[in-house]
Design an enzyme around this catalytic site. Structure first.
Site, PDB file in Angstrom:
ATOM      1  N   SER A 103      -5.327   5.488  -0.487  1.00  0.00           N
ATOM      2  CA  SER A 103      -5.227   4.030  -0.485  1.00  0.00           C
ATOM      3  C   SER A 103      -6.527   3.400  -0.979  1.00  0.00           C
ATOM      4  O   SER A 103      -7.620   3.760  -0.536  1.00  0.00           O
ATOM      5  CB  SER A 103      -4.926   3.537   0.931  1.00  0.00           C
ATOM      6  OG  SER A 103      -4.901   2.127   0.966  1.00  0.00           O
ATOM      7  N   SER A 104      -6.405   2.454  -1.915  1.00  0.00           N
ATOM      8  CA  SER A 104      -7.586   1.720  -2.398  1.00  0.00           C
ATOM      9  C   SER A 104      -8.036   0.763  -1.306  1.00  0.00           C
ATOM     10  O   SER A 104      -7.268  -0.112  -0.900  1.00  0.00           O
ATOM     11  CB  SER A 104      -7.256   0.946  -3.673  1.00  0.00           C
ATOM     12  OG  SER A 104      -6.887   1.813  -4.713  1.00  0.00           O
ATOM     13  N   SER A 149       0.851  -1.184   0.000  1.00  0.00           N
ATOM     14  CA  SER A 149       0.000   0.000   0.000  1.00  0.00           C
ATOM     15  C   SER A 149       0.890   1.239   0.000  1.00  0.00           C
ATOM     16  O   SER A 149       1.789   1.390   0.825  1.00  0.00           O
ATOM     17  CB  SER A 149      -0.886  -0.004   1.253  1.00  0.00           C
ATOM     18  OG  SER A 149      -1.661   1.159   1.304  1.00  0.00           O
ATOM     19  N   GLY A 150       0.653   2.130  -0.942  1.00  0.00           N
ATOM     20  CA  GLY A 150       1.458   3.344  -1.055  1.00  0.00           C
ATOM     21  C   GLY A 150       2.594   3.229  -2.041  1.00  0.00           C
ATOM     22  O   GLY A 150       3.367   4.171  -2.216  1.00  0.00           O
ATOM     23  N   THR A 206      -2.207   2.274  -7.879  1.00  0.00           N
ATOM     24  CA  THR A 206      -3.352   2.981  -8.462  1.00  0.00           C
ATOM     25  C   THR A 206      -2.896   3.976  -9.516  1.00  0.00           C
ATOM     26  O   THR A 206      -3.499   4.093 -10.590  1.00  0.00           O
ATOM     27  CB  THR A 206      -4.159   3.702  -7.365  1.00  0.00           C
ATOM     28  OG1 THR A 206      -4.622   2.736  -6.418  1.00  0.00           O
ATOM     29  CG2 THR A 206      -5.348   4.424  -7.959  1.00  0.00           C
ATOM     30  N   GLY A 241      -2.383  -3.848  -1.603  1.00  0.00           N
ATOM     31  CA  GLY A 241      -1.075  -4.442  -1.355  1.00  0.00           C
ATOM     32  C   GLY A 241      -1.014  -5.092   0.019  1.00  0.00           C
ATOM     33  O   GLY A 241      -1.928  -4.990   0.835  1.00  0.00           O
ATOM     34  N   ASN A 246      -0.737   5.644   3.163  1.00  0.00           N
ATOM     35  CA  ASN A 246      -1.057   6.158   1.824  1.00  0.00           C
ATOM     36  C   ASN A 246      -2.238   7.109   1.933  1.00  0.00           C
ATOM     37  O   ASN A 246      -3.258   6.763   2.527  1.00  0.00           O
ATOM     38  CB  ASN A 246      -1.394   4.972   0.896  1.00  0.00           C
ATOM     39  CG  ASN A 246      -1.609   5.392  -0.539  1.00  0.00           C
ATOM     40  OD1 ASN A 246      -1.506   6.569  -0.879  1.00  0.00           O
ATOM     41  ND2 ASN A 246      -1.927   4.438  -1.386  1.00  0.00           N
ATOM     42  N   GLU A 264      -0.473  -5.693   3.746  1.00  0.00           N
ATOM     43  CA  GLU A 264      -0.644  -4.728   4.821  1.00  0.00           C
ATOM     44  C   GLU A 264      -0.241  -5.327   6.176  1.00  0.00           C
ATOM     45  O   GLU A 264      -0.638  -6.453   6.502  1.00  0.00           O
ATOM     46  CB  GLU A 264      -2.103  -4.252   4.907  1.00  0.00           C
ATOM     47  CG  GLU A 264      -2.514  -3.386   3.735  1.00  0.00           C
ATOM     48  CD  GLU A 264      -3.883  -2.760   3.927  1.00  0.00           C
ATOM     49  OE1 GLU A 264      -4.220  -1.840   3.174  1.00  0.00           O
ATOM     50  OE2 GLU A 264      -4.621  -3.204   4.841  1.00  0.00           O
TER      51      GLU A 264
END
Length: 1018
Positions: A160-161, A107-108, A112, A388, A157, A390
């Site tokens: 973040s999605s 994540s980050g 995306t 991603g 992030n 986590e």
């Protein structure tokens, strides 16, 4: 390849395959660091793209950059996300096989953003038409919509999605994007009701509050302050420096329109979003018996209106649950904890199902519409942008599912890029250096295996009767899989591990590292249940979106729905099938630091990501194996023109044809291997040399074809030139005959009409008529007329008489009857002249303006007023301003002139009627103001006193009054001041003075002061 890459690279190598010590992780990290410091964020491992998030804008995504990568061989230019995009696109076009691009990372790390860049590349570089442009716009604009409703600020992030997304982009046979389809996975619904410290709820809530218009907020019952809502204060982070909620709101509203949402759908969607915030603000109180009741009735009123449900029914559903026992329905009151849980469950269900509806709505908009002129089958490029790996301080059910998903993706990566490589070489009989790698199938089996996997144990605990709880689930986990090498709990761990683990946690050793999961909430989140009576309320909603989200058939189905984990496991299995059916490309994203700072390279963090992304294993496979492989048929079909023996066709075995071809091209034995059905090329430079030779050959073949086409073109050109020459000769003959006839006619022009002069005479007549047409007189007074030839003198005179008669007739027809000295308007103007000429300053300004019959039409006068007038005919109406006798307050009125009286009207009321017989006189100043006084008898009890009025059309109004009342001689034009009766014997005074601008106000001496600019000095 090396020279091409080196020429474009200042530091390091642009493909890790070219590292001398390719087995050294230190060399790998050093190359990554060098490129990152020079803002070179992309590097290859063969065909895999490694991307490092720069945390700043780089000027490498312009349209010029897109054109640079368009249609270019993958390795000919420096590494870029556009190269991967173009390579997948060209493979889809040339090989007619569906592609997919798998974007993975923490994540980050920039997943995306990478998917956005790919979509933008296809939108700009693919063929376009009006229909295609619409699809492109919708594909691009679906991103901000999904981000608003599915993304949130987390600790790692800012965007973040919080859901997984797989998007298929569909292309027609021309290569133009014609449609798309989105699959969404595991929206983090728990974020709706709770956020960790430093995190936010979904973006849409803050965008609505910060960016919506005041009227919209008022209608939704919202305030422009996120701190007022319980669902937005948990993370204590209403503002983020990198996010502009107000401007993002405008982007989302525009995107909704582009994607295909109409105003009604947007309104109902925003009603649902606002209702979630109101649900969060519902507060409960407790009765002595422990039962909960709602203390915030205002929120219930808002919810009833926004959701379109009965407020009383909703209120009861939030404090009671319905139980069906032996076919009988019973309602059981909820305590405070149960009621709060029911409220939060409803909020999560409403938001989660609305998000699913939103995705389906976007899919309808993106759907590939087959017409009679299009092919049904469309090629596809899939984009996987999914959460991603986590690891947080507190990891719950959501992190468990997310990390399970990443395990599956890693397993897919292993199967498609590591294990499949080795299997393929062995199947083809190619010997190579085996590569040791960690196969994470053992972890996937631990999570998903039937009967013994963690998900099966969790489902069994959720479904079994009795007092099942999160702790009993943990105990069953210890009893069932406690001996697994990749799982431990506080009870099973050694003394050192117990110090860092809670008693309510279990630890999984993932491919990416160890993660501790707290079991609190696992059962509730897995059940994801909503009380039946809350479902019933939602099914009765007038909101069209909710009626689609909550199907009434759901109430009739007594079968227990699948748990959240099982649903996710099933959808993940389907996703794996989709990805396995396509030709994959990989983008591996790396986060350089946790602080989101540009230029900072955290080696420990990056080394960890390199490890769990399997990049070193992938590099070793690439160096041990071959960079390029193709089936014999495909390879021979593409390159057969490079060898005289294989061109234009090869009649023997395919393997023999390929062997003959590579020998002719001069391949060295170490550069290639021939398998059972494929050729394997070790070095990319060998392939590029072959491609360059092919390009040269194409030019050579093109020259030969051009020569053949040229010879045929010469024949066609000669034939066409002959036709053109014949046509020119024919035109010359016709021109000579015309000149000959004209000369002969001129010679015989004075003779009677005969064959020798008829052409000439006809031409003379035609020329005269055309000249006459261009030079006709413009007015009756214009007596000019072109001189005719001798033969047309008589005809010319007849034409002149007819034309002059027609002009006189047209002129008379255009004369306006009102211009007659005896017309009413002329008499009106003459009377106005006699009254105001040299007496009123603004008279000269009124002269150019035409007087009209009335200044108010029938629609502007209230029907009740017209009804009150009865049969009285209205002759004139004008808007005026009336000044009160006390205080001189200005009030808008209408002045109506009938055949018998002047009537002053306020909207639908007749305020005052003045009979013409009772009108004593009219007073007006000599300045340019519009104030005038109608004097009435003081003894008339019906009248309250003289009337002070102001009109913007003073000259016209007073003249109309004078004519209607027959008071032409009763208009008094005063200088200085006017005295008028205020009623009850009192008098008022109006003082007139000159000034810079018009001003009417009460003076300190109690008089009405009128200041008007002097427009005309008499």
């Amino acid at each position: 390849m090396e020279s091409a890459l080196t020429a474009r690279d200042r530091v390091g190598v642009q493909d890790f395959v070219l590292l001398e010590n390719h087995t050294s992780e230190a060399a790998f990290m050093e190359n990554l660091r060098k490129r990152f410091k020079e803002n070179l964020i992309y590097t290859y491992i063969g065909s895999v793209l490694v991307s490092v998030n720069p945390y700043k804008d780089l000027e490498i995504y312009t349209k010029n950059h897109m054109e640079r990568y368009r249609g270019v061989n993958f390795y000919e230019v420096s590494p870029h996300i556009y190269a991967v995009s173009d390579n997948s696109y060209r493979s889809m076009r040339t090989e007619r096989k569906d592609q997919c691009i798998l974007i993975s990372g923490e994540s980050g790390a920039g997943k995306t953003e990478a998917s956005k860049k790919i979509l933008q590349y296809y939108a700009v570089t693919c063929p376009a038409s009006d229909q295609v442009e619409t699809v492109k716009d919708r594909l691009l604009q679906s991103n901000p919509v999904l981000e608003a409703f599915g993304n949130a600020k987390t600790l790692r992030n800012d965007n973040s999605s919080r859901f997984g997304k797989y998007m298929d982009i569909q292309f027609d046979f021309k290569g133009a994007p014609v449609g798309g389809h989105i699959l969404n996975y595991l929206l983090e619904k728990s974020r709706v009701v709770h956020q960790n410290h430093g995190e936010r709820n979904f973006h849409i809530f803050y965008q609505l509050i910060e960016g919506a218009e005041e009227d919209l907020l008022r209608r939704l019952g919202l305030e422009r302050n996120p701190q007022q809502y319980q669902y937005l204060v948990k993370g204590n982070c209403p503002k983020v420096s990198s996010i502009n909620d107000r401007s993002d709101w405008k982007v989302v509203r525009k995107a909704l329109s582009v994607v295909g949402f109409n105003e009604d759908e947007v309104e109902e969607l925003l009603n649902i979003i606002a209702s979630v915030l109101h649900l969060g603000n519902i507060q409960y109180g407790g009765e002595d018996s422990g039962n909960a009741y709602i203390t915030t009735d205002t929120q219930i009123k808002y919810l009833a209106r926004l959701l379109g449900v009965d407020g009383l029914v909703l209120k009861e559903a939030l404090t009671h649950k319905k139980i069906i026992a032996k076919g009988e329905e019973l309602k059981s009151p909820l305590n405070l904890e149960q009621a709060a849980s029911a409220r939060d469950a409803l909020s999560k269900a409403v938001y989660g199902r609305t998000f699913t509806w939103l995705v389906n709505k976007i899919n309808v908009s993106l759907a590939y519409r087959v017409t009679p002129h299009t092919y049904k089958n469309a090629s596809v490029i899939g984009l996987l942008d999914i959460y991603g790996f986590e690891v947080f301080q507190h990891n719950s059910f959501e992190q468990f599912c997310i990390n399970y998903c990443n395990e599956k993706l890693q397993q897919l990566f292993i199967e498609l890029t590591l294990k499949s490589e080795q299997d393929e070489y062995e199947a083809e009989g190619i010997t190579w250096e085996p590569v040791q790698y960690f196969n994470n199938k053992i972890i996937c089996d631990l999570v998903e295996e039937k009967f013994k996997g963690i998900i099966s144990i969790l489902d069994e605990e959720c479904l079994r009767p009795g007092d099942a709880s999160d702790i009993t689930f943990l105990e069953k986990l210890e009893n069932t899989v406690g001996g697994h090498a990749h799982l431990t709990t506080h009870k099973l761990a050694d003394g050192k591990t117990r110090k860092v683990m809670g008693r309510e946690e279990f630890r999984l050793l993932h491919y990416a590292g160890e993660v501790n999961y707290n079991v609190n909430g696992f059962l509730d989140k897995n059940n994801d249940l909503l009380f039946r009576n809350l479902k019933e309320v939602m099914c009765m909603s007038d909101n069209k979106i909710l009626t689609q989200c909550f199907d009434r058939a759901e109430l009739k189905d007594n079968k227990r729905p699948e748990t959240a984990a099982t649903q996710f496991k099933t959808s993940l299995a389907k996703l794996m099938e989709i990805l396995m059916s396509k030709e994959p490309s990989y983008v591996r994203c790396i986060k350089p630091n946790d602080a989101k700072q540009a230029g900072r390279f955290d080696e420990v963090l990056i080394r960890h990501q390199v490890k769990y992304l399997g990049l070193m294993e992938n590099l070793r496979v690439r160096r041990a194996g071959f960079a390029y492989r193709r089936h014999y048929e495909t390879f021979l079909q593409r390159y057969k023109s490079l060898c005289p023996e294989t061109w234009p066709s090869w009649q023997g075995k395919l393997a023999d044809g390929v062997s003959t071809l590579v020998k002719h091209l001069g391949y060295k034995p170490e550069e290639y291997k021939l398998g059972r059905s494929k050729i394997f090329i070790r070095f990319p430079k060998t392939l590029f040399a072959t491609e360059d030779a092919l390009e040269t050959r194409k030019h050579s073949l093109g020259e030969r074809e051009r020569e053949r086409v040229t010879s045929r073109a010469v024949v066609v050109q000669a034939w066409w030139r002959g036709i053109l020459a014949c046509r020119r000769a024919q035109r010359r003959r016709e021109a000579a005959n015309t000149i000959r006839r004209f000369i002969k006619g001129f010679i015989y022009r004075h003779n009677e009409r005969c064959p020798e002069n008829e052409y000439f005479l006809d031409y003379v007549r035609y020329s005269f008529l055309m000249k006459l047409r261009r030079n006709l007189p413009k007015t009756v007074l214009d007596k000019s007329w072109p001189t005719p030839p001798t033969a047309l003198i008589e005809a010319s005179e007849q034409l002149r008489k007819l034309y002059m008669q027609n002009m006189v007739w047209s002129y008379c027809k255009r004369i306006n009857p009102e211009s007659s000295p005896t017309s009413p308007i002329q008499l009106f103007s003459k009377l106005c002249f006699e009254i105001f000429k040299n007496k009123k300053d603004n008279y000269p300004q009124s002269v150019p303006k035409l007087f009209v019959g009335t200044r108010l039409n029938g629609e502007e006068i209230n029907p009740k007023v017209l009804q009150s007038l009865g049969s009285e005919k209205m002759k004139y109406a004008v808007p005026v301003t009336k000044y009160d006798r006390k205080g001189y307050k200005a009030r808008p009125r209408q002045l109506l002139l009938t055949s018998n009286s002047a009537v002053i009207v306020e909207e639908a009321k007749l305020k005052q009627r003045i009979d013409y017989a009772a009108l004593k006189g009219i007073s007006v100043s000599s300045l340019s103001d519009g104030v005038f006084v109608l004097h009435v008898p003081t003894e008339d009890k019906k009248q309250k006193g003289d009337v002070v009025l102001q009109s913007d059309h003073i000259i016209e109004t007073l003249t109309k009054v004078a004519i209607c009342a027959d008071k032409v001689n009763s208009i008094n034009i005063n200088q200085g001041s006017i005295t008028f009766t205020m009623g009850q014997g009192k008098e008022g005074i109006i003082d007139f003075t000159s000034g810079s601008e018009l001003l009417v106000a009460k003076a300190k001496n109690g008089h009405l002061s009128v200041t008007a600019p002097r427009l005309n000095s008499r």
